[in-house]
Design a protein around this motif. Sequence first.
Motif, PDB file in Angstrom:
ATOM      1  N   UNK A  35     -30.833   6.586   9.605  1.00 42.31           N
ATOM      2  CA  UNK A  35     -29.883   6.762   9.215  1.00 42.31           C
ATOM      3  C   UNK A  35     -29.479   5.400   8.774  1.00 42.31           C
ATOM      4  N   UNK A  36     -28.425   4.304   9.220  1.00 42.82           N
ATOM      5  CA  UNK A  36     -27.883   3.505   7.996  1.00 42.82           C
ATOM      6  C   UNK A  36     -28.691   2.174   8.321  1.00 42.82           C
ATOM      7  N   UNK A  62     -26.069   0.764   0.224  1.00 43.74           N
ATOM      8  CA  UNK A  62     -26.841   0.909   1.347  1.00 43.74           C
ATOM      9  C   UNK A  62     -27.465   1.766   1.100  1.00 43.74           C
ATOM     10  N   UNK A  63     -28.579   2.160   2.346  1.00 43.15           N
ATOM     11  CA  UNK A  63     -30.054   2.823   2.582  1.00 43.15           C
ATOM     12  C   UNK A  63     -29.964   3.125   3.426  1.00 43.15           C
ATOM     13  N   UNK A  64     -31.155   3.963   3.667  1.00 42.32           N
ATOM     14  CA  UNK A  64     -31.555   4.733   5.236  1.00 42.32           C
ATOM     15  C   UNK A  64     -32.994   4.360   6.026  1.00 42.32           C
ATOM     16  N   UNK A  65     -33.232   3.963   7.037  1.00 44.23           N
ATOM     17  CA  UNK A  65     -34.251   3.490   7.372  1.00 44.23           C
ATOM     18  C   UNK A  65     -34.586   5.032   8.129  1.00 44.23           C
TER      19      UNK A  65
END
Length: 130
Positions: A13-14, A1-4
């Motif tokens: 946000x995810x 999971x990373x965020x943008x």
Amino acid sequence: MFHIYCPYCEELREEEEFHPKGQAHIERPKDPEACSDEEWGDYLFFRDNPRGIHHELWVHAVGCRKFFNITRNTVTYDILETYKMGEQPRVTAESLASQQTQGNVQVASGGQQTVGASSAAAEAIKGEQA
Ligand SMILES: [Zn+2]
């Protein structure tokens, strides 16, 4: 999971909230009737697939539902920036290349060259001692 980072929501946000939509900055031909089949086919179907910097269109599908652009490195998967529709990227392959060139000059005139020189000097001293 990373965020943008969504430039419209102005927060990270995810990644699951986003969908990629392909290459960004594809301009529709001004006069489609005047296009050759090759030009029209190029516009509809053919996309760049660079190794390195790529500008992509994404949508914040489970958020504000707005489209925006991402500059991504296709080698490292790093997202270098996000920006709104109608804006131009600050990071381009050309800007990175010029930064790296300047960086190499700085490195060459800076610490690493000194380190290299001193380790060569140390080896020369070792050679004399042996
Ligand atoms: Zn958003």
